[in-house]
Scaffold this active site. Structure first.
Site, PDB file in Angstrom:
ATOM      1  N   GLU A 240       0.879  -1.181   0.000  1.00  0.00           N
ATOM      2  CA  GLU A 240       0.000   0.000   0.000  1.00  0.00           C
ATOM      3  C   GLU A 240       0.904   1.215   0.000  1.00  0.00           C
ATOM      4  OE1 GLU A 240      -2.984   0.098  -0.665  1.00  0.00           O
ATOM      5  OE2 GLU A 240      -3.288  -2.054  -0.555  1.00  0.00           O
ATOM      6  N   CYS A 274      -1.798   8.915   3.973  1.00  0.00           N
ATOM      7  CA  CYS A 274      -1.850   8.510   2.561  1.00  0.00           C
ATOM      8  C   CYS A 274      -3.184   8.900   1.952  1.00  0.00           C
ATOM      9  CB  CYS A 274      -1.621   7.014   2.432  1.00  0.00           C
ATOM     10  SG  CYS A 274      -2.798   6.043   3.380  1.00  0.00           S
TER      11      CYS A 274
HETATM   12  P1  NAD Z   1       9.018   4.904   3.233  1.00  0.00           P
HETATM   13  O1  NAD Z   1       8.688   4.255   1.941  1.00  0.00           O
HETATM   14  O2  NAD Z   1      10.140   5.844   3.285  1.00  0.00           O
HETATM   15  O3  NAD Z   1       9.334   3.769   4.329  1.00  0.00           O
HETATM   16  C1  NAD Z   1       8.414   2.707   4.581  1.00  0.00           C
HETATM   17  C2  NAD Z   1       9.158   1.554   5.248  1.00  0.00           C
HETATM   18  O4  NAD Z   1      10.040   0.924   4.293  1.00  0.00           O
HETATM   19  C3  NAD Z   1      10.042   1.968   6.422  1.00  0.00           C
HETATM   20  O5  NAD Z   1       9.924   1.001   7.449  1.00  0.00           O
HETATM   21  C4  NAD Z   1      11.437   1.941   5.801  1.00  0.00           C
HETATM   22  O6  NAD Z   1      12.471   1.803   6.747  1.00  0.00           O
HETATM   23  C5  NAD Z   1      11.312   0.723   4.909  1.00  0.00           C
HETATM   24  N1  NAD Z   1      12.322   0.599   3.828  1.00  0.00           N
HETATM   25  C6  NAD Z   1      13.057   1.580   3.269  1.00  0.00           C
HETATM   26  N2  NAD Z   1      13.847   1.064   2.283  1.00  0.00           N
HETATM   27  C7  NAD Z   1      13.580  -0.259   2.233  1.00  0.00           C
HETATM   28  C8  NAD Z   1      14.061  -1.328   1.434  1.00  0.00           C
HETATM   29  N3  NAD Z   1      14.947  -1.134   0.451  1.00  0.00           N
HETATM   30  N4  NAD Z   1      13.581  -2.574   1.647  1.00  0.00           N
HETATM   31  C9  NAD Z   1      12.642  -2.788   2.606  1.00  0.00           C
HETATM   32  N5  NAD Z   1      12.148  -1.813   3.407  1.00  0.00           N
HETATM   33  C10 NAD Z   1      12.608  -0.554   3.219  1.00  0.00           C
HETATM   34  O7  NAD Z   1       7.650   5.597   3.750  1.00  0.00           O
HETATM   35  P2  NAD Z   1       7.426   6.553   5.000  1.00  0.00           P
HETATM   36  O8  NAD Z   1       8.100   7.858   4.781  1.00  0.00           O
HETATM   37  O9  NAD Z   1       7.691   5.817   6.268  1.00  0.00           O
HETATM   38  O10 NAD Z   1       5.831   6.778   4.911  1.00  0.00           O
HETATM   39  C11 NAD Z   1       5.242   7.770   4.108  1.00  0.00           C
HETATM   40  C12 NAD Z   1       4.682   7.159   2.832  1.00  0.00           C
HETATM   41  O11 NAD Z   1       3.808   6.096   3.171  1.00  0.00           O
HETATM   42  C13 NAD Z   1       3.831   8.129   2.033  1.00  0.00           C
HETATM   43  O12 NAD Z   1       4.121   7.996   0.667  1.00  0.00           O
HETATM   44  C14 NAD Z   1       2.392   7.665   2.328  1.00  0.00           C
HETATM   45  O13 NAD Z   1       1.465   7.985   1.310  1.00  0.00           O
HETATM   46  C15 NAD Z   1       2.600   6.201   2.459  1.00  0.00           C
HETATM   47  N6  NAD Z   1       1.522   5.573   3.221  1.00  0.00           N
HETATM   48  C16 NAD Z   1       0.640   4.790   2.541  1.00  0.00           C
HETATM   49  C17 NAD Z   1      -0.416   4.199   3.224  1.00  0.00           C
HETATM   50  C18 NAD Z   1      -1.404   3.330   2.493  1.00  0.00           C
HETATM   51  O14 NAD Z   1      -2.082   2.529   3.151  1.00  0.00           O
HETATM   52  N7  NAD Z   1      -1.542   3.429   1.186  1.00  0.00           N
HETATM   53  C19 NAD Z   1      -0.564   4.401   4.602  1.00  0.00           C
HETATM   54  C20 NAD Z   1       0.374   5.205   5.253  1.00  0.00           C
HETATM   55  C21 NAD Z   1       1.411   5.784   4.561  1.00  0.00           C
END
Ligand code: NAD
Length: 473
Positions: A240, A274
């Site tokens: 997501e 999000c």
């Molecule tokens: P992010 O993508 O920076 O990080 C998400 C997670 O991925 C973190 O735990 C991070 O440490 C991990 N991660 C980073 N690199 C990785 C890799 N190479 N392999 C595996 N894991 C890795 O997102 P964020 O800044 O924490 O959150 C904000 C984003 O999340 C926004 O774009 C928002 O729209 C989205 N979001 C979406 C939903 C939804 O349900 N659609 C809900 C909440 C937030």
């Protein structure tokens, strides 16, 4: 956005520093990242715990999940305070998130008793033909910082209810919340069944390598990488990701009531959901809604997230604040007008006042891409067709809201927009945890989460033919 934000959390997979965004000198947690070897060890323990967990039976699994709900409820005040301190969520919303976390655990506790298959007559002959859903084994969950309790739990609870063990890799910016959750659940869940593995990208990759099923929530860029890695391993994956959500406002919508909803949906929790409204598309004369929206935005209380009246707290980090201001400045330079963008509170916190813009060219990046903060753009279009076309013109497809008294127009929007959720006369934010949740296009990959859909994701069908002994075809 925050994975490269070195002002916020060091995610170099060694030491993580999680800071209070309202007062960055306040270090909430300093945490050592889990190494890939530690992830592999946790996965091996989780695999054993999963087998024992399945053997316990549905009643014991349900009781344990109810126990987990009770622990969270008993710690509600502490947890809400930690959410406020670690991610800057206004306290009224933080309390709501804790209550939702409890409700999700209770909902999935009962789902442990749900049917796990269907019985059919064999096509020919005697006996029974049946399906039985079986857990995958170890669920690897990778979560963002903005719902530091609800998102981990809306993934973990169905995974556990379906019989899996869980490895949770939280955001570095929300590690303290995840570790507190793990401590609360420590003695209500069997050892090794629910393990929090703090860390950044390397820890996350190791979780994807070790798990039997992966669920990710976060940005589209990282989610796409995670999906690629899990798919290469041939394991089920869901992601997501971001949103660039539109609110379509028809001429018959009450401007004041609609503006109040839109201001909260765009700027509440500093627009860091999000599902936040990022684009307001007004059909016809934009003046009444524009005026009401400027007024409603100015009325939002900005400041200390620990104050019960606050609606807009800080953003998660310095880089996030700079991104909002840069987007706003760039859009103004491209011809846009800043309709709202007041004064930030003084002090060191990462605050940015809500930025509402109009006249931004439709091909400007702010009009096309998610900026994860309190910034939204107002557009006006001549008719509903143009509104639907503009709403659908971006690569994301998470949620659309439509505001009208005209049921036919609302139904038309429901049918035509390319988003996973459509809200009629309701804000784009807010999710019902007992319903399937997910987006279209680059907002989502794989099956839906939450509701019953989550139980399907965390299990797979096995078809069983049951014949009387000695029966010969
Ligand atoms: P992010 O993508 O920076 O990080 C998400 C997670 O991925 C973190 O735990 C991070 O440490 C991990 N991660 C980073 N690199 C990785 C890799 N190479 N392999 C595996 N894991 C890795 O997102 P964020 O800044 O924490 O959150 C904000 C984003 O999340 C926004 O774009 C928002 O729209 C989205 N979001 C979406 C939903 C939804 O349900 N659609 C809900 C909440 C937030």
């Amino acid at each position: 956005m925050t994975t490269t934000d070195t002002t916020r959390a060091q995610s170099a997979d060694e030491t993580l520093v999680s800071r209070n965004p309202a007062a960055p000198d306040d270090v909430v947690a300093t945490i050592r990242s889990a190494t890939p070897d530690e992830v592999a060890g946790a996965a091996a323990r989780a695999r054993g715990a999963h087998r024992a967990w399945v053997g316990l039976g549905a009643a014991a699994r349900a009781a344990a999940l109810h126990g987990a709900a009770q622990r969270v409820e008993d710690a509600a005040d502490d947890l809400a305070a930690l959410v406020v301190r670690e991610v800057g969520k206004p306290v009224a919303e933080a309390r709501g998130e804790v209550a939702r976390t409890v409700a999700i655990l209770r909902y999935y506790a009962q789902q442990a008793f749900d049917p796990v298959g269907a019985v059919h007559e064999p096509a020919a002959g005697a006996g029974l033909l049946l399906t039985r859903r079986r857990p995958h084994g170890v669920a690897g969950l990778i979560t963002p910082w903005n719902f530091p309790l609800a998102i981990p739990v809306w993934k973990a609870a169905p995974a556990l209810a379906a019989g899996n063990a869980v490895l949770l890799k939280p955001s570095p910016d929300a590690a303290a919340c995840a570790l507190r959750l793990a401590a609360l659940l420590d003695d209500v869940l069997p050892p090794g069944l629910f393990t929090v593995l703090p860390g950044g990208a390397a820890t996350g990759s190791a979780v994807v390598e070790a798990a039997d099923v992966v669920s990710f929530t976060g940005s589209t860029a990282i989610g796409t990488e995670v999906v690629r890695a899990a798919t290469a391993r041939g394991i089920p994956v869901q992601a997501e990701m971001g949103g660039h959500n539109a609110a379509i406002v028809l001429p018959d919508a009450d401007p004041k009531a609609t503006a109040a909803q839109l201001a909260a949906a765009a700027f509440g929790f500093a627009g860091q959901k999000c599902t936040a409204t990022k684009r307001v598309i007004v059909v016809g004369d934009p003046a009444p809604l524009r005026d009401a929206l400027v007024e409603a935005t100015a009325a939002l209380a900005l400041g200390d997230p620990g104050d019960g009246a606050t609606v807009v707290g800080p953003v998660i980090g310095e880089r996030a604040r700079d991104a909002v201001l840069a987007a706003s400045a760039s859009a103004v330079e491209a011809g846009g007008t800043l309709l709202a963008g007041g004064q930030e509170p003084s002090g060191t916190g990462w605050f940015v006042a809500p930025q509402l813009l109009e006249g931004v060219p439709e091909d400007h990046w702010l009009a096309r891409e998610e900026v994860f903060g309190p910034i939204a753009v107002l557009f006006s279009v001549p008719d509903l067709d143009a509104a639907v076309a503009l709403a659908s013109s971006v690569r994301h497809g998470l949620v659309t809201s439509v505001h009208t008294r005209d049921l036919d127009a609302a139904l038309e929007v429901v049918d035509r927009v390319d988003t996973g959720l459509v809200k009629v006369n309701a804000p784009s934010t807010g999710v019902d945890f007992h319903m399937p949740f997910g987006g279209e296009k680059e907002s989502s990959r794989g099956p839906r989460e939450q509701g019953k859909a989550a139980l399907d994701f965390y299990s797979h069908d096995c078809t069983v033919s049951l014949l009387p002994s000695g029966w010969a075809r």
